[in-house]
Motif scaffolding. Structure first.
Motif, mmCIF file in Angstrom:
data_model
loop_
_atom_site.group_PDB
_atom_site.id
_atom_site.type_symbol
_atom_site.label_atom_id
_atom_site.label_comp_id
_atom_site.label_asym_id
_atom_site.label_seq_id
_atom_site.Cartn_x
_atom_site.Cartn_y
_atom_site.Cartn_z
ATOM 1 N N GLU A 57 57.967 7.166 76.524
ATOM 2 C CA GLU A 57 59.102 7.211 75.617
ATOM 3 C C GLU A 57 59.895 5.912 75.591
ATOM 4 O O GLU A 57 60.796 5.756 74.772
ATOM 5 N N LYS A 58 59.558 4.936 76.461
ATOM 6 C CA LYS A 58 60.404 3.751 76.612
ATOM 7 C C LYS A 58 59.776 2.462 76.073
ATOM 8 O O LYS A 58 60.487 1.595 75.587
ATOM 9 N N MET A 59 58.470 2.320 76.176
ATOM 10 C CA MET A 59 57.820 1.076 75.801
ATOM 11 C C MET A 59 57.119 1.238 74.458
ATOM 12 O O MET A 59 56.400 2.217 74.225
ATOM 13 N N SER A 60 57.326 0.257 73.572
ATOM 14 C CA SER A 60 56.673 0.280 72.260
ATOM 15 C C SER A 60 56.210 -1.138 71.917
ATOM 16 O O SER A 60 56.782 -2.132 72.369
ATOM 17 N N PHE A 61 55.195 -1.200 71.089
ATOM 18 C CA PHE A 61 54.613 -2.477 70.667
ATOM 19 C C PHE A 61 54.269 -2.380 69.186
ATOM 20 O O PHE A 61 53.595 -1.437 68.755
ATOM 21 N N ASP A 62 54.751 -3.363 68.399
ATOM 22 C CA ASP A 62 54.489 -3.401 66.958
ATOM 23 C C ASP A 62 53.857 -4.741 66.608
ATOM 24 O O ASP A 62 54.329 -5.805 67.035
ATOM 25 N N LEU A 63 52.822 -4.689 65.791
ATOM 26 C CA LEU A 63 52.126 -5.885 65.321
ATOM 27 C C LEU A 63 51.916 -5.762 63.824
ATOM 28 O O LEU A 63 51.439 -4.725 63.338
ATOM 29 N N ASN A 64 52.284 -6.813 63.085
ATOM 30 C CA ASN A 64 52.093 -6.825 61.630
ATOM 31 C C ASN A 64 51.667 -8.224 61.213
ATOM 32 O O ASN A 64 52.311 -9.213 61.558
ATOM 33 N N TYR A 65 50.568 -8.297 60.491
ATOM 34 C CA TYR A 65 50.049 -9.575 60.001
ATOM 35 C C TYR A 65 49.642 -9.387 58.548
ATOM 36 O O TYR A 65 48.787 -8.555 58.235
ATOM 37 N N ASN A 66 50.294 -10.154 57.662
ATOM 38 C CA ASN A 66 50.036 -10.011 56.225
ATOM 39 C C ASN A 66 50.090 -11.396 55.593
ATOM 40 O O ASN A 66 51.133 -12.045 55.569
ATOM 41 N N THR A 67 48.966 -11.854 55.088
ATOM 42 C CA THR A 67 48.908 -13.188 54.477
ATOM 43 C C THR A 67 49.541 -13.228 53.093
ATOM 44 O O THR A 67 49.750 -14.318 52.545
ATOM 45 N N ASN A 68 49.841 -12.080 52.496
ATOM 46 C CA ASN A 68 50.429 -12.037 51.156
ATOM 47 C C ASN A 68 51.944 -11.891 51.186
ATOM 48 O O ASN A 68 52.560 -11.603 50.153
ATOM 49 N N SER A 69 52.570 -12.077 52.340
ATOM 50 C CA SER A 69 54.025 -11.952 52.432
ATOM 51 C C SER A 69 54.712 -13.071 51.664
ATOM 52 O O SER A 69 54.196 -14.190 51.562
ATOM 53 N N THR A 70 55.892 -12.767 51.122
ATOM 54 C CA THR A 70 56.639 -13.760 50.347
ATOM 55 C C THR A 70 57.170 -14.874 51.236
ATOM 56 O O THR A 70 57.119 -16.054 50.873
ATOM 57 N N PHE A 71 57.679 -14.528 52.436
ATOM 58 C CA PHE A 71 58.250 -15.513 53.342
ATOM 59 C C PHE A 71 57.341 -15.682 54.549
ATOM 60 O O PHE A 71 56.647 -14.747 54.968
ATOM 61 N N ASP A 72 57.367 -16.893 55.120
ATOM 62 C CA ASP A 72 56.513 -17.183 56.260
ATOM 63 C C ASP A 72 56.863 -16.327 57.466
ATOM 64 O O ASP A 72 55.977 -15.899 58.206
ATOM 65 N N PHE A 73 58.157 -16.087 57.701
ATOM 66 C CA PHE A 73 58.526 -15.326 58.888
ATOM 67 C C PHE A 73 58.172 -13.850 58.756
ATOM 68 O O PHE A 73 58.202 -13.106 59.725
ATOM 69 N N ASP A 74 57.849 -13.404 57.522
ATOM 70 C CA ASP A 74 57.398 -12.026 57.328
ATOM 71 C C ASP A 74 55.897 -11.880 57.489
ATOM 72 O O ASP A 74 55.392 -10.760 57.596
ATOM 73 N N SER A 75 55.147 -12.973 57.461
ATOM 74 C CA SER A 75 53.692 -12.876 57.497
ATOM 75 C C SER A 75 53.185 -12.477 58.884
ATOM 76 O O SER A 75 52.162 -11.815 58.998
ATOM 77 N N LYS A 76 53.877 -12.864 59.939
ATOM 78 C CA LYS A 76 53.444 -12.544 61.294
ATOM 79 C C LYS A 76 54.630 -11.954 62.055
ATOM 80 O O LYS A 76 55.635 -12.623 62.260
ATOM 81 N N LYS A 77 54.494 -10.696 62.463
ATOM 82 C CA LYS A 77 55.543 -10.036 63.230
ATOM 83 C C LYS A 77 54.931 -9.429 64.485
ATOM 84 O O LYS A 77 53.919 -8.737 64.420
ATOM 85 N N LEU A 78 55.568 -9.728 65.598
ATOM 86 C CA LEU A 78 55.091 -9.249 66.893
ATOM 87 C C LEU A 78 56.302 -8.881 67.737
ATOM 88 O O LEU A 78 57.214 -9.694 67.903
ATOM 89 N N LYS A 79 56.318 -7.655 68.243
ATOM 90 C CA LYS A 79 57.485 -7.207 68.995
ATOM 91 C C LYS A 79 57.064 -6.249 70.097
ATOM 92 O O LYS A 79 56.373 -5.259 69.848
ATOM 93 N N LEU A 80 57.491 -6.555 71.326
ATOM 94 C CA LEU A 80 57.302 -5.691 72.482
ATOM 95 C C LEU A 80 58.688 -5.286 72.968
ATOM 96 O O LEU A 80 59.505 -6.149 73.298
ATOM 97 N N GLU A 81 58.954 -3.980 73.017
ATOM 98 C CA GLU A 81 60.323 -3.499 73.271
ATOM 99 C C GLU A 81 60.321 -2.405 74.323
ATOM 100 O O GLU A 81 59.459 -1.522 74.322
ATOM 101 N N TYR A 82 61.322 -2.502 75.214
ATOM 102 C CA TYR A 82 61.562 -1.472 76.230
ATOM 103 C C TYR A 82 62.951 -0.892 75.996
ATOM 104 O O TYR A 82 63.942 -1.635 75.927
ATOM 105 N N LEU A 83 63.055 0.423 75.855
ATOM 106 C CA LEU A 83 64.322 1.107 75.612
ATOM 107 C C LEU A 83 64.650 1.978 76.815
ATOM 108 O O LEU A 83 63.904 2.917 77.146
ATOM 109 N N GLY A 84 65.743 1.628 77.502
ATOM 110 C CA GLY A 84 66.157 2.408 78.658
ATOM 111 C C GLY A 84 66.970 3.637 78.270
ATOM 112 O O GLY A 84 67.462 3.756 77.140
ATOM 113 N N LYS A 85 67.142 4.528 79.214
ATOM 114 C CA LYS A 85 67.922 5.736 78.961
ATOM 115 C C LYS A 85 69.417 5.445 79.093
ATOM 116 O O LYS A 85 69.832 4.341 79.428
ATOM 117 N N GLU A 86 70.209 6.468 78.831
ATOM 118 C CA GLU A 86 71.662 6.293 78.761
ATOM 119 C C GLU A 86 72.260 5.865 80.091
ATOM 120 O O GLU A 86 73.207 5.084 80.131
#
Length: 517
Positions: A168-197
């Motif tokens: 429930e705490k660790m997630s990983f997202d990857l997005n690669y799209n050569t048809n994106s309008t902006f360069d920073f939208d073409s490659k997205k990579l994110k590794l995230e840890y969400l702690g409890k309250e």
């Protein structure tokens, strides 16, 4: 007999490699058999005599082997069951689910990451266009390899996304799209840890992150790439980001149906080494000629111009040796820094006879300067290279497409700026009150003697300093607006601001000097 059997086994193995069916009762099925003499399990083929030393395993190795084999058979059976279930419910038949999704339990690691196991889902597409370009030229001056040229052209279109979670705490997202309008939208990579309250570490993310603030003193940022953390110590919350910003923020305004864009240029950011006056006469008469625009009060009309620069491109189509003099065409003693040269008459208009230099170079004691190798020896003491003259071997003549010039105001604007150590020299002809004047020599003036140097007017030398006679010839009042789209003359507004040293405020008037207020 042995050779026949080896040949038969080789044929059977080859047939198995290419997918042909082989009867098990001919070759025999392989199985492990316990040998009490060696206390090992040996791999043997039923119905076929052993022709080599059989593979063997110890008792522990055999137990591990059977365990792995049983687990593989179990997962294969479960996979077939899932296939059968999808086929009965209208699922996509023939696609292996393991390639697009995984879901299995964490076991003891759930105490750290929470329940839910490990999940991975992915989807995407790849579309590639491949082309071939073949060029063939019949130019006999080129080699056979240079005449024919083949190149491949690839145009891939890739769209890929993947999402994974660990508990429930660790997630990983990857997005690669050569048809994106902006360069920073073409490659997205994110590794995230969400702690409890009740945990200190609330958020720990790496990759494409953002930072939002709740006050106006500290600005947030979007499209950041780096590390972000959010910590909580009781009632104290700490947000920290170490990143590189991959976006820019711009503000535009519209008035009526026209979009307006404000921009700012500092006074020292002029176009350097690109715009030059031909002579001090044009420099000093510029303000007076522009007093009653759109009428230019000059009376001068330049009818012919040749421009020569240092040959950095190794282009020798129209190359000539040149010797350029700073005093050529100058009549005022304030602009002639060499004591060997004197003004002639009081006519202020630039021409070759404005002072004694040109006559000495053509029919006088300095005529040997035509030979570029003898320039330094021919000129008398007092002539300094870089200040009074420049000599360039195989100088390059600019084509008219490389510059534009003002026929009435006597200045040139190069398409591309010169390097600081490049030389610029000119020869021009103009009319004033029906009189023709010439400064410098054109390439056609000595066409019968191409090995002799041309005498030209030096506009820019290899060195640039305020004490040099060519210092004022470079224009410092031309600025490039930049890439702001199309600019309409009617909608353009220019404000000149002066920053007061005492108050630090920008004012629309100058507070000191001869032009105060």
């Amino acid at each position: 007999m042995l050779s026949r059997r080896f040949f038969f086994l080789a044929i059977v193995a080859l047939a198995a490699g290419f997918g042909f069916g082989v009867r098990a009762d001919v070759v025999g099925e392989e199985e492990f058999v316990y040998n009490p003499l060696t206390d090992r399990y040996e791999l043997r083929s039923a119905g076929v005599p052993d022709l080599s030393v059989p593979s063997s395993m110890s008792q522990q190795e055999y137990l591990d082997y059977t365990l792995r084999k049983s687990m593989a058979a179990y997962f294969r059976a479960k996979n077939e069951e899932e296939f059968a279930a999808k086929d009965s419910t209208g699922g996509k038949k023939g696609v292996l689910p393991a390639l697009v999704g995984y879901n299995f339990s964490l076991g003891p690691a759930e105490k750290i990451f929470g329940g839910g196991g490990v999940k991975l889902t992915s989807h995407g597409s790849v579309n590639t266009k491949i082309g071939v370009t073949m060029t063939s030229m019949g130019d006999p001056s080129l080699t056979e390899r240079q005449r024919n040229h083949t190149s491949f052209d690839f145009d891939p279109e890739i769209e890929l996304s993947a999402t994974a979670s660990i508990g429930e705490k660790m997630s990983f997202d990857l997005n690669y799209n050569t048809n994106s309008t902006f360069d920073f939208d073409s490659k997205k990579l994110k590794l995230e840890y969400l702690g409890k309250e009740d945990e200190i570490v609330k958020v720990l993310a790496a990759g494409n992150v953002s930072m939002n603030t709740s006050n106006s003193l500290i600005r947030g940022g979007q499209a950041l790439f780096g590390i972000k953390t959010q910590l909580q110590f009781g009632k104290l919350t700490v947000d920290a980001v170490v990143s590189q910003q991959e976006s820019q923020a711009r503000t535009t305004a519209s008035k009526g149906s026209v979009q307006t864009t404000p921009f700012e240029i500092t006074v020292d950011n002029f176009d350097e080494n690109q715009h030059f006056f031909f002579n001090h006469y044009f420099y000093e008469g510029y303000d007076k000629a522009m007093e009653k625009l759109p009428l230019i009060q000059s009376g001068v009309s330049i009818t012919r111009l040749e421009v020569w620069v240092t040959n950095r491109r190794s282009n020798y189509d129209e190359a000539r040796n040149i010797v350029a003099f700073a005093a050529l065409g100058e009549n005022q003693s304030t602009h002639i820094k060499n004591p060997n040269i004197s003004p002639i008459g009081s006519d202020p208009y630039p021409n070759n006879r404005a002072n004694t230099l040109y006559e000495q170079l053509t029919v006088g004691a300095w005529a040997g300067a035509r030979d570029i190798s003898q320039v330094s020896k021919t000129l008398p003491a007092g002539f300094e290279s870089g200040r009074d003259y420049e000599k360039i071997e195989n100088a390059r003549k600019l084509s008219p497409s490389d510059y534009i010039y003002n026929k009435q105001l006597g200045y040139i604007s190069l398409r591309m700026p010169l390097q600081p150590d490049e030389v610029l020299a000119v020869a021009y002809e103009y009319t004033y009150k029906n009189t023709v004047y010439q400064v410098g020599e054109f390439g056609t003036d000595n066409s019968d003697k191409p090995n002799e140097s041309l005498y030209l007017k030096l506009v820019k030398g290899t060195s640039h300093a305020p004490e040099l006679p060519t210092w004022k010839l470079m224009m410092r009042n031309v600025y490039t607006v930049g890439n702001h789209g199309s600019i309409e003359r009617e909608k353009f507004r220019l404000d000149i601001k002066y920053q007061n040293d005492s108050s630090g405020m920008y004012l629309n008037y100058i507070t000191e000097g001869a032009i105060a207020n």
